[in-house]
Design a protein around this motif. Sequence first.
Motif, PDB file in Angstrom:
ATOM      1  N   LYS A  28       0.900 -14.189   1.925  1.00  0.00           N
ATOM      2  CA  LYS A  28       0.396 -12.860   1.581  1.00  0.00           C
ATOM      3  C   LYS A  28       1.090 -11.792   2.424  1.00  0.00           C
ATOM      4  CE  LYS A  28      -3.927 -10.258   1.156  1.00  0.00           C
ATOM      5  NZ  LYS A  28      -5.399 -10.284   1.343  1.00  0.00           N
ATOM      6  N   LEU A  29       1.263 -12.084   3.715  1.00  0.00           N
ATOM      7  CA  LEU A  29       1.960 -11.150   4.595  1.00  0.00           C
ATOM      8  C   LEU A  29       3.410 -10.981   4.162  1.00  0.00           C
ATOM      9  CD1 LEU A  29       2.158  -9.406   7.170  1.00  0.00           C
ATOM     10  CD2 LEU A  29       2.639 -11.516   8.446  1.00  0.00           C
ATOM     11  N   LEU A  30       4.063 -12.092   3.818  1.00  0.00           N
ATOM     12  CA  LEU A  30       5.462 -12.032   3.396  1.00  0.00           C
ATOM     13  C   LEU A  30       5.635 -11.143   2.174  1.00  0.00           C
ATOM     14  CD1 LEU A  30       8.396 -13.006   3.637  1.00  0.00           C
ATOM     15  CD2 LEU A  30       7.749 -15.008   2.270  1.00  0.00           C
ATOM     16  N   SER A  31       4.651 -11.127   1.277  1.00  0.00           N
ATOM     17  CA  SER A  31       4.762 -10.312   0.065  1.00  0.00           C
ATOM     18  C   SER A  31       4.858  -8.831   0.382  1.00  0.00           C
ATOM     19  CB  SER A  31       3.573 -10.570  -0.864  1.00  0.00           C
ATOM     20  OG  SER A  31       2.368 -10.061  -0.313  1.00  0.00           O
ATOM     21  N   SER A  32       4.319  -8.414   1.529  1.00  0.00           N
ATOM     22  CA  SER A  32       4.422  -7.000   1.896  1.00  0.00           C
ATOM     23  C   SER A  32       5.831  -6.651   2.366  1.00  0.00           C
ATOM     24  CB  SER A  32       3.391  -6.653   2.980  1.00  0.00           C
ATOM     25  OG  SER A  32       3.633  -7.375   4.172  1.00  0.00           O
ATOM     26  N   TYR A  33       6.673  -7.683   2.598  1.00  0.00           N
ATOM     27  CA  TYR A  33       8.080  -7.455   2.956  1.00  0.00           C
ATOM     28  C   TYR A  33       9.020  -7.720   1.779  1.00  0.00           C
ATOM     29  CZ  TYR A  33       6.587  -7.216   7.818  1.00  0.00           C
ATOM     30  OH  TYR A  33       5.977  -6.841   8.988  1.00  0.00           O
ATOM     31  N   THR A  34       8.523  -8.342   0.721  1.00  0.00           N
ATOM     32  CA  THR A  34       9.393  -8.661  -0.410  1.00  0.00           C
ATOM     33  C   THR A  34       9.132  -7.815  -1.643  1.00  0.00           C
ATOM     34  OG1 THR A  34       7.860 -10.383  -1.191  1.00  0.00           O
ATOM     35  CG2 THR A  34       9.616 -11.074   0.313  1.00  0.00           C
ATOM     36  N   ASP A  35       7.972  -7.154  -1.718  1.00  0.00           N
ATOM     37  CA  ASP A  35       7.560  -6.537  -2.984  1.00  0.00           C
ATOM     38  C   ASP A  35       7.791  -5.033  -3.096  1.00  0.00           C
ATOM     39  OD1 ASP A  35       6.732  -9.048  -3.609  1.00  0.00           O
ATOM     40  OD2 ASP A  35       4.593  -8.626  -3.566  1.00  0.00           O
ATOM     41  N   PHE A  36       8.248  -4.381  -2.036  1.00  0.00           N
ATOM     42  CA  PHE A  36       8.270  -2.919  -2.073  1.00  0.00           C
ATOM     43  C   PHE A  36       9.610  -2.291  -1.665  1.00  0.00           C
ATOM     44  CE2 PHE A  36       3.999  -4.470  -1.100  1.00  0.00           C
ATOM     45  CZ  PHE A  36       3.311  -3.996  -2.205  1.00  0.00           C
ATOM     46  N   GLY A  37      10.678  -3.082  -1.625  1.00  0.00           N
ATOM     47  CA  GLY A  37      11.986  -2.522  -1.302  1.00  0.00           C
ATOM     48  C   GLY A  37      12.227  -2.407   0.189  1.00  0.00           C
ATOM     49  N   ILE A  38      13.444  -2.048   0.551  1.00  0.00           N
ATOM     50  CA  ILE A  38      13.859  -2.046   1.947  1.00  0.00           C
ATOM     51  C   ILE A  38      13.047  -1.094   2.819  1.00  0.00           C
ATOM     52  CG2 ILE A  38      15.736  -0.426   1.404  1.00  0.00           C
ATOM     53  CD1 ILE A  38      15.734  -3.109   4.170  1.00  0.00           C
ATOM     54  N   TYR A  39      12.752   0.106   2.333  1.00  0.00           N
ATOM     55  CA  TYR A  39      11.986   1.065   3.125  1.00  0.00           C
ATOM     56  C   TYR A  39      10.615   1.362   2.522  1.00  0.00           C
ATOM     57  CZ  TYR A  39      16.509   1.751   5.325  1.00  0.00           C
ATOM     58  OH  TYR A  39      17.696   1.543   5.975  1.00  0.00           O
ATOM     59  N   GLY A  40      10.134   0.464   1.668  1.00  0.00           N
ATOM     60  CA  GLY A  40       8.847   0.680   1.037  1.00  0.00           C
ATOM     61  C   GLY A  40       8.951   1.673  -0.116  1.00  0.00           C
ATOM     62  N   ASN A  41       7.869   1.849  -0.833  1.00  0.00           N
ATOM     63  CA  ASN A  41       7.817   2.794  -1.948  1.00  0.00           C
ATOM     64  C   ASN A  41       6.377   3.271  -2.121  1.00  0.00           C
ATOM     65  OD1 ASN A  41       6.474   0.621  -3.153  1.00  0.00           O
ATOM     66  ND2 ASN A  41       8.218   0.031  -4.425  1.00  0.00           N
ATOM     67  N   ASN A  42       6.122   3.992  -3.200  1.00  0.00           N
ATOM     68  CA  ASN A  42       4.783   4.536  -3.409  1.00  0.00           C
ATOM     69  C   ASN A  42       3.733   3.430  -3.523  1.00  0.00           C
ATOM     70  OD1 ASN A  42       5.271   7.271  -3.251  1.00  0.00           O
ATOM     71  ND2 ASN A  42       5.828   7.446  -5.404  1.00  0.00           N
ATOM     72  N   GLU A  43       4.121   2.316  -4.155  1.00  0.00           N
ATOM     73  CA  GLU A  43       3.193   1.195  -4.267  1.00  0.00           C
ATOM     74  C   GLU A  43       2.779   0.714  -2.874  1.00  0.00           C
ATOM     75  OE1 GLU A  43       1.971  -0.294  -6.916  1.00  0.00           O
ATOM     76  OE2 GLU A  43       3.124   0.530  -8.571  1.00  0.00           O
ATOM     77  N   GLY A  44       3.776   0.548  -2.007  1.00  0.00           N
ATOM     78  CA  GLY A  44       3.498   0.108  -0.649  1.00  0.00           C
ATOM     79  C   GLY A  44       2.698   1.143   0.132  1.00  0.00           C
ATOM     80  N   LYS A  45       2.998   2.410  -0.121  1.00  0.00           N
ATOM     81  CA  LYS A  45       2.274   3.494   0.559  1.00  0.00           C
ATOM     82  C   LYS A  45       0.799   3.473   0.176  1.00  0.00           C
ATOM     83  CE  LYS A  45       2.576   8.465   1.434  1.00  0.00           C
ATOM     84  NZ  LYS A  45       3.312   9.725   1.125  1.00  0.00           N
ATOM     85  N   HIS A  46       0.517   3.285  -1.131  1.00  0.00           N
ATOM     86  CA  HIS A  46      -0.868   3.222  -1.584  1.00  0.00           C
ATOM     87  C   HIS A  46      -1.577   2.007  -0.975  1.00  0.00           C
ATOM     88  CE1 HIS A  46       0.317   6.410  -4.070  1.00  0.00           C
ATOM     89  NE2 HIS A  46       0.710   5.730  -5.132  1.00  0.00           N
ATOM     90  N   LEU A  47      -0.856   0.885  -0.938  1.00  0.00           N
ATOM     91  CA  LEU A  47      -1.435  -0.339  -0.381  1.00  0.00           C
ATOM     92  C   LEU A  47      -1.813  -0.153   1.079  1.00  0.00           C
ATOM     93  CD1 LEU A  47      -2.073  -3.397  -0.361  1.00  0.00           C
ATOM     94  CD2 LEU A  47       0.344  -3.792   0.168  1.00  0.00           C
ATOM     95  N   GLN A  48      -0.900   0.404   1.873  1.00  0.00           N
ATOM     96  CA  GLN A  48      -1.158   0.560   3.299  1.00  0.00           C
ATOM     97  C   GLN A  48      -2.254   1.585   3.562  1.00  0.00           C
ATOM     98  OE1 GLN A  48      -0.126  -2.051   4.270  1.00  0.00           O
ATOM     99  NE2 GLN A  48       1.506  -1.724   5.749  1.00  0.00           N
TER     100      GLN A  48
END
Length: 376
Positions: free
Chosen positions: A280-300
């Motif tokens: 689950k932790l690894l998915s936060s490094y594989t699912d949102f691109g090199i510098y993250g994106n809006n999806e990752g921003k909403h998640l965090q």
Amino acid sequence: MLKHTARETEYLLHLVFCALHGKEPEEAEGVDYSLLFELAKQQEIYNLINEKLQRAEFIPQEVKETFRNQSMSELNKMIALSAQRNVLYSELTENEIKFMPLKGLIFKDYYPKESMRQMSDNDILIDEAKRKEAASIMEKLGFTPVDTTQNSDDFFKEPYYTFELHRSLFDEESNFSPRFECVWENAKQDENNEFLYHMSKEDVYIFSVCHMYKHYIKACCGIRFLVDNYLFLKKEGGSLNREYINSELEKFELSDYEKQTKSLAMKVFDGEELSEEEKKLLSSYTDFGIYGNNEGKHLQAYSALSQDNSKAGAKFKYFLHRLFPKKSDMLYLYPVLEKKPYLLPFMLIHRFFKGIFHFKETKAEIQRLNQIEKEN
């Protein structure tokens, strides 16, 4: 979330493992290679896996061609950037300005081949007292200033030369701003150039963890951060002053994060089995691109709020934050506020009506939030 499946993610990690350990990749069924390329591009690691992919007989020729073309383009860019960087180094030296390479300019030397480590820009720490002189040098070399932050001046020159001249390592106004008070004192002066400094190995690692964490808490980040630290620790881990590293990480409240990411990187790139929590932790490094994106921003953002609130409370606070962002976020969204802060109320009203008139985007965000809530 990126439009790929767990199969493409797994195979990308397999290719990275092979590239790092000099092994040949195994064939896998059910991999969509167009999605694999998309994922590698968003992670900015196609150069890392390209050589292994080219040698695999079972990879379709058109896929190899796509990777080869992208990697050749990146290689040409890297050669040109290296030449331009050498010119800049000479100018900084001639003008007696202390400077220190950062980030990818350090980590590239730890990869099996330097060309495997892609860089979107060149980061260099300079003597803050010589900021104006450094800016004049950049102008002389044909660069245009494109951004100025609390800690860096960013310059660009066609077709793809991007340099960030840092005055300090972190922006003091950002959500995470650790103070590296002794970075120059800890650095080692180059044997052949009295103005070129090399960051101490301990500070290299601490800064890398801090830089990764800064991106991670904002919008997640990519696996290249994990690869950098993995390769660095594999070579330097036994000689590092862990007492100093642990002390600094504790001061920055990153001890747990460092242990977590170090363990994850070692397991992933040594080919060990992961627990469900680690996956689950690894998915936060594989699912949102090199510098993250809006999806990752909403998640965090939602994850941070859900730690101290009920689901309903977290969701309410999340949308309250989206409607009324912090001052630093508003300055980023509306740079005009830097010079005209009195416009803040009007910009907040603008955001409110933007959410109404762009209802499809708002609805999509609500759906993403519901999905995040379900997964958590």
